[in-house]
Design a protein around this motif. Structure first.
Motif, mmCIF file in Angstrom:
data_model
loop_
_atom_site.group_PDB
_atom_site.id
_atom_site.type_symbol
_atom_site.label_atom_id
_atom_site.label_comp_id
_atom_site.label_asym_id
_atom_site.label_seq_id
_atom_site.Cartn_x
_atom_site.Cartn_y
_atom_site.Cartn_z
ATOM 1 N N PRO A 133 3.636 5.801 5.292
ATOM 2 C CA PRO A 133 2.813 6.907 5.795
ATOM 3 C C PRO A 133 1.339 6.521 5.753
ATOM 4 O O PRO A 133 0.917 5.726 4.910
ATOM 5 N N TYR A 134 0.554 7.095 6.649
ATOM 6 C CA TYR A 134 -0.869 6.759 6.694
ATOM 7 C C TYR A 134 -1.575 7.132 5.395
ATOM 8 O O TYR A 134 -2.499 6.435 4.956
ATOM 9 N N SER A 135 -1.160 8.221 4.781
ATOM 10 C CA SER A 135 -1.791 8.638 3.531
ATOM 11 C C SER A 135 -1.569 7.614 2.425
ATOM 12 O O SER A 135 -2.453 7.385 1.585
ATOM 13 N N ILE A 136 -0.407 6.967 2.412
ATOM 14 C CA ILE A 136 -0.131 5.937 1.414
ATOM 15 C C ILE A 136 -0.909 4.662 1.739
ATOM 16 O O ILE A 136 -1.327 3.919 0.836
ATOM 17 N N ARG A 137 -1.149 4.388 3.016
ATOM 18 C CA ARG A 137 -1.954 3.218 3.384
ATOM 19 C C ARG A 137 -3.379 3.336 2.845
ATOM 20 O O ARG A 137 -4.018 2.330 2.518
ATOM 21 N N ILE A 138 -3.882 4.577 2.762
ATOM 22 C CA ILE A 138 -5.212 4.786 2.177
ATOM 23 C C ILE A 138 -5.212 4.331 0.719
ATOM 24 O O ILE A 138 -6.137 3.654 0.253
ATOM 25 N N LEU A 139 -4.168 4.696 -0.024
ATOM 26 C CA LEU A 139 -4.061 4.279 -1.425
ATOM 27 C C LEU A 139 -3.926 2.759 -1.519
ATOM 28 O O LEU A 139 -4.487 2.130 -2.422
ATOM 29 N N LEU A 140 -3.185 2.169 -0.586
ATOM 30 C CA LEU A 140 -2.986 0.727 -0.587
ATOM 31 C C LEU A 140 -4.299 -0.016 -0.361
ATOM 32 O O LEU A 140 -4.616 -0.971 -1.090
ATOM 33 N N GLU A 141 -5.057 0.407 0.627
ATOM 34 C CA GLU A 141 -6.333 -0.251 0.913
ATOM 35 C C GLU A 141 -7.259 -0.169 -0.288
ATOM 36 O O GLU A 141 -7.924 -1.158 -0.644
ATOM 37 N N LEU A 161 2.901 -1.033 -2.002
ATOM 38 C CA LEU A 161 3.579 -1.676 -0.872
ATOM 39 C C LEU A 161 5.069 -1.324 -0.848
ATOM 40 O O LEU A 161 5.666 -1.139 0.217
ATOM 41 N N ASP A 162 5.641 -1.204 -2.030
ATOM 42 C CA ASP A 162 7.074 -0.914 -2.135
ATOM 43 C C ASP A 162 7.319 0.586 -2.285
ATOM 44 O O ASP A 162 8.280 1.007 -2.926
ATOM 45 N N TRP A 163 6.442 1.381 -1.667
ATOM 46 C CA TRP A 163 6.479 2.842 -1.821
ATOM 47 C C TRP A 163 7.852 3.429 -1.528
ATOM 48 O O TRP A 163 8.277 4.383 -2.196
ATOM 49 N N GLU A 164 8.571 2.913 -0.558
ATOM 50 C CA GLU A 164 9.887 3.465 -0.223
ATOM 51 C C GLU A 164 10.802 3.501 -1.434
ATOM 52 O O GLU A 164 11.610 4.419 -1.583
ATOM 53 N N ASN A 165 10.665 2.529 -2.314
ATOM 54 C CA ASN A 165 11.521 2.459 -3.496
ATOM 55 C C ASN A 165 10.860 3.032 -4.740
ATOM 56 O O ASN A 165 11.525 3.646 -5.581
ATOM 57 N N THR A 166 9.546 2.857 -4.861
ATOM 58 C CA THR A 166 8.872 3.256 -6.106
ATOM 59 C C THR A 166 8.496 4.730 -6.143
ATOM 60 O O THR A 166 8.308 5.294 -7.218
ATOM 61 N N SER A 167 8.383 5.373 -4.986
ATOM 62 C CA SER A 167 7.909 6.767 -4.962
ATOM 63 C C SER A 167 8.873 7.730 -5.641
ATOM 64 O O SER A 167 8.480 8.839 -6.011
ATOM 65 N N THR A 168 10.110 7.318 -5.809
ATOM 66 C CA THR A 168 11.094 8.194 -6.464
ATOM 67 C C THR A 168 11.186 7.925 -7.962
ATOM 68 O O THR A 168 11.970 8.559 -8.658
ATOM 69 N N LYS A 169 10.385 6.980 -8.455
ATOM 70 C CA LYS A 169 10.527 6.546 -9.844
ATOM 71 C C LYS A 169 9.373 6.963 -10.746
ATOM 72 O O LYS A 169 9.256 6.470 -11.869
ATOM 73 N N VAL A 313 -9.682 12.199 6.124
ATOM 74 C CA VAL A 313 -10.250 11.694 4.876
ATOM 75 C C VAL A 313 -9.355 12.164 3.738
ATOM 76 O O VAL A 313 -9.153 13.368 3.569
ATOM 77 N N ALA A 314 -8.805 11.243 2.978
ATOM 78 C CA ALA A 314 -7.933 11.612 1.867
ATOM 79 C C ALA A 314 -8.760 12.261 0.776
ATOM 80 O O ALA A 314 -9.697 11.655 0.248
ATOM 81 N N GLY A 315 -8.415 13.500 0.442
ATOM 82 C CA GLY A 315 -9.172 14.204 -0.580
ATOM 83 C C GLY A 315 -8.375 15.326 -1.187
ATOM 84 O O GLY A 315 -7.550 15.954 -0.520
ATOM 85 N N TRP A 316 -8.618 15.576 -2.461
ATOM 86 C CA TRP A 316 -7.944 16.690 -3.137
ATOM 87 C C TRP A 316 -8.753 17.112 -4.355
ATOM 88 O O TRP A 316 -9.689 16.441 -4.776
ATOM 89 N N LEU A 434 -10.616 1.556 11.881
ATOM 90 C CA LEU A 434 -9.314 2.159 11.621
ATOM 91 C C LEU A 434 -8.217 1.539 12.488
ATOM 92 O O LEU A 434 -7.079 1.364 12.040
ATOM 93 N N ARG A 435 -8.562 1.205 13.725
ATOM 94 C CA ARG A 435 -7.571 0.518 14.580
ATOM 95 C C ARG A 435 -7.239 -0.860 14.000
ATOM 96 O O ARG A 435 -6.066 -1.263 13.942
ATOM 97 N N ALA A 436 -8.270 -1.573 13.588
ATOM 98 C CA ALA A 436 -8.059 -2.931 13.086
ATOM 99 C C ALA A 436 -7.253 -2.944 11.793
ATOM 100 O O ALA A 436 -6.560 -3.920 11.496
ATOM 101 N N ASN A 437 -7.320 -1.847 11.044
ATOM 102 C CA ASN A 437 -6.671 -1.829 9.725
ATOM 103 C C ASN A 437 -5.427 -0.942 9.690
ATOM 104 O O ASN A 437 -4.985 -0.534 8.616
ATOM 105 N N LYS A 438 -4.873 -0.659 10.866
ATOM 106 C CA LYS A 438 -3.632 0.113 10.973
ATOM 107 C C LYS A 438 -3.738 1.489 10.321
ATOM 108 O O LYS A 438 -2.810 1.971 9.676
#
Length: 769
Positions: A133-141, A161-169, A313-316, A434-438
């Motif tokens: 997800p794009y929101s997770i890419r923000i955390l990755l960058e 990077l392995d969010w599909e597996n780690t997000s449930t743990k 913009v990711a914010g909370w 943003l285009r260059a960095n997916k």
């Protein structure tokens, strides 16, 4: 009230060198002391590799104290100088240069040269990125850019990077937001801590001016204005004068901070609501920090910081400890969240507003369960939503329980940046990066499927006009069912949807004299009608829609009853400009919706007193009076102590219910009132079409309005400018103040650690015998 000393002390330790020192024993701190070249460890890595190495190389000093306890380590280090050197060398080998420096990539400008350099996600050549997800890419960058194998490790990058597996743990990751957002209530303790840190530096003989936020901090004063005066051309001035009288000491302190500290912007009172100012002006979308490009991200000490998610913009919202730690360069520890994918299709029907949509989304997400999760919106319906519509949905993330409701950047975002006065070069840089960095979504291109933790879908054409209440924001009521729902609430036992009014008392009429005019109240009578809150005042379509309702009502001869306390509190000066440009403000004034101030007002309970005669009629007759507001929270007692029923509604509906004078009405079948020609006037007679609203928005909301408003944002107003504050960079504490005190964190601090000492007069917390 004051923020913990841990993050404050750690920053102070960084700034004061070269000797090791500690606070006095009476000041409890979790901070460990490092030598000059090292940053303190984050609270998340209580047992780092360096600490484990240290443990293995020294005797077991005491089995009673945890090996990672800072106080324990401090006394051990003091007792074993050779070990200290080995420990320092070990950390020095860890806290080295970024292992991803080879991923730094140049971003060229179309006409030659470069915008800057950035940490490139594509250069990782990892196919998992495209599924994130794009929101997770923000955390990755962020993790890649800040990776130093100390505060942020390569293992953390791999977890994301392995969010599909780690997000449930329930794995934890560090996150360093790009900036911090404060409002005047929750922001004061943070500035107090910075001020006392400067005092400590000064007393220790070091340069106190080194104490500054390490990331940009924006503080907007918006939570203090109250609707003391309404229905008056002079309401803004009168309410501001009272605001300054009540808050002079706090405002003076914040004004001092605005000049004393670097990297801190203070937006004066009377400018707008923090989240709307953030959306229209403060939000960068992409930072260019001395040639290094990276996504804007923010944490704020207000739950509705999530509004900025509508801008991509990711914010909370976070607590004060987390916000101050971020200010001082520390990473936040967070559980890698699951992400709910919310697909939007279709388009809103004619006459349906963004408020109707957000109340519908809130109900759906509350039912689904999204606490601790990100929600990411996608789908063909995204192109049908304006940026302001998206911000409305993102704003209410706290109400539906998510950490944030995220809208990735697309063409709509770029159009909004241009509308709000951002330069063409800035917009070009944002899009290119943003285009260059997916991190950019182009709905004109085929979309690669992204993986989400769970999936929801909503056809926008199924959204219908609605409200929420009478006591919770997710208790949505379709407008066509409002009358029946109201009568059910009167019947039901006391609870979220009940008042337990006996049948024989439900028709009670309380007659009273309102300044020489006969008046009456019944159960459900509207006594407060407020166009308020960043949730809606940031959206030109609903604000101008409210103006059109007022105009049509005026032309037909309808008038709001004078005992209804009406108010309009825009979230920025831009709203005033486009209401005047459209010619609609005068019609809002005719209905009593004069501008009362620029701040949160009724939405946070700053609704001011009701007229004494109205208040007495409610109290003496036990009337269940109603408030209708364009806010985001409606818990009983929050809006006003005397309004037991509180409904969230769009600004146009706020005007409609003010005209009707009651929530006990079926707008489809019953008239709002009688026109000047003696005929019944129904809601459909004064409700503008989507096309009408769009035409007014197009002609009235202009880029120059945003530019002129925000060019003068820090200049303040005469009352702010007349505040006398000292020019010194050290704050002069007033011992007689009942509000701002010097915290005790660094009193009696010395450059030499005091060593081990006994514990006296401590309370027993747990007794296992």
């Amino acid at each position: 009230m004051y923020i913990t000393a841990s993050s404050s002390a750690s920053s102070l330790l960084r700034a004061t060198r070269p000797k090791l020192f500690s606070p006095s024993p009476s000041s409890v701190s979790r901070t460990f002391v490092y030598p000059p070249s090292f940053a303190p460890y984050s609270s998340r890595s209580s047992v780092s590799a360096a600490t484990r190495s240290f443990r293995s190389s020294v005797p077991r000093w005491s089995h009673r104290l945890h090996c990672a306890s800072p106080l324990t380590l401090r006394s051990q280090i003091r007792a074993a100088p050779p070990v200290v050197e080995r420990f320092h060398r070990k950390i020095a080998t860890m806290a080295n240069e970024n292992p991803f420096k080879g991923n730094l990539t140049s971003l060229p400008k179309p006409g030659g040269g470069e915008f800057g350099k950035f940490y490139s996600l594509p250069s990782l050549n990892d196919p998992r990125i495209d599924r994130l997800p794009y929101s997770i890419r923000i955390l990755l960058e962020s993790a890649i850019r800040n990776c130093d194998n100390f505060q942020v490790k390569k293992e953390d990058v791999e977890k994301i990077l392995d969010w599909e597996n780690t997000s449930t743990k329930q794995v934890e990751i560090p996150f360093k937001p790009a900036r911090v957002l404060l409002q005047d209530f929750t922001g004061v303790p943070a500035v107090v801590d910075l001020a006392c840190m400067r005092d400590a530096m000064n007393k220790l003989g070091s340069d106190s001016n080194k104490i500054n936020p390490l990331v940009p901090v924006d503080l907007v004063i918006d939570h203090s204005v109250q609707v003391d005066v309404a229905r008056s051309e002079n309401a803004v001035q009168a309410n501001m004068e009272l605001e300054f009288q009540r808050n002079k000491e706090r405002f003076a302190f914040l004004k001092w901070g605005s000049t004393a500290f670097h990297n801190m912007l203070v937006v004066p009172p009377g400018s707008g609501i923090v989240h709307q100012v953030n959306l229209e002006y403060l939000g960068r979308v992409v930072f260019n920090n001395e040639g290094l490009l990276y996504p804007d991200s923010v944490v704020g000490t207000d739950s509705h910081t999530t509004m900025i998610d509508g801008l991509g913009v990711a914010g909370w919202g976070v607590g004060g400890i987390e916000a101050e730690a971020a200010m001082l360069g520390q990473p936040m520890s967070m559980v890698l969240p699951g992400v709910v994918g919310f697909k939007l299709t279709g388009q809103l029907c004619n006459g349906v507003t963004a408020t109707d949509l957000v109340l519908t989304v809130t109900q759906i997400l509350r039912k689904h369960g999204v606490v601790g999760k990100f929600v990411e919106f996608y789908g063909d319906g995204m192109g049908e939503l304006s940026l302001a519509d998206r911000a409305t949905i993102a704003n209410m993330s706290p109400e539906y329980g998510a950490t944030m409701g995220f809208f990735p950047v697309d063409h709509v975002t770029l159009q909004y940046l241009k509308l709000t006065g951002r330069s063409d070069e800035t917009v070009a840089m944002v899009e290119s990066y943003l285009r260059a960095n997916k991190l950019f979504v182009d709905y004109n291109e085929p979309q690669q499927d992204r993986v989400y933790s769970s999936y929801l879908e909503l056809n926008l054409s199924n959204v219908e006009p609605c409200m929420s209440g009478p006591k919770r924001p997710h208790d949505r009521v379709p407008l066509k069912e409002m009358k029946a729902d109201w009568h059910a609430c009167l019947d039901n036992k006391v609870g979220f949807k009940g008042f337990a009014i006996p049948k024989e008392a439900q028709g009670k009429v309380a007659k009273f004299d309102f300044h020489g005019q006969p008046a009456e109240l019944k159960h459900g009578s509207v006594v407060i009608a407020a166009i308020t809150s960043c949730t809606n005042t940031s959206n030109p379509s609903v604000m101008l829609g409210a103006g059109l309702v007022a105009k049509k009502a005026h032309e037909l001869g309808l008038q709001v009853k004078p005992w209804v306390k009406t108010s309009l509190a825009p979230g920025s000066g831009v709203v005033t400009k486009y209401l005047l440009q459209s010619g609609l403000q005068k019609y809002l004034n005719e209905q009593g919706f004069h501008i009362v101030g620029f701040g949160c007002t009724t939405c946070i309970g700053n609704s001011g007193e009701l007229d004494e005669s109205v208040a007495s009629a409610i109290s003496e007759n036990d009337i269940v009076a109603a408030a209708v507001l364009s806010g985001n929270r409606n818990f009983e007692g929050r809006v006003h102590p005397l309004t037991r029923a509180n409904y969230l509604a769009s600004p146009p509906l706020v005007v409609a219910y003010a005209l009707a004078g009651t929530v006990d009405i079926d707008f489809e079948k019953e008239p709002i009132g009688t026109g000047k020609d003696g005929k019944n006037v129904y809601l459909r007679d004064i409700w503008p079409s989507t096309e009408e609203i769009a035409e007014v928005v197009q002609s009235s909301v202009l880029p120059d309005m945003f530019r002129s408003t925000y060019e003068a944002i820090t200049k303040g107003n005469p009352m702010w400018n007349q505040l006398q504050v000292p020019a010194e960079t050290l704050y002069s504490w007033d011992p007689n103040s009942t509000y701002i005190h010097e915290p005790p964190y660094f009193k009696n601090m010395t450059m030499d650690p005091p060593g081990a000492h006994g514990v006296k007069d401590a309370y027993c917390l747990l007794n296992f015998r």
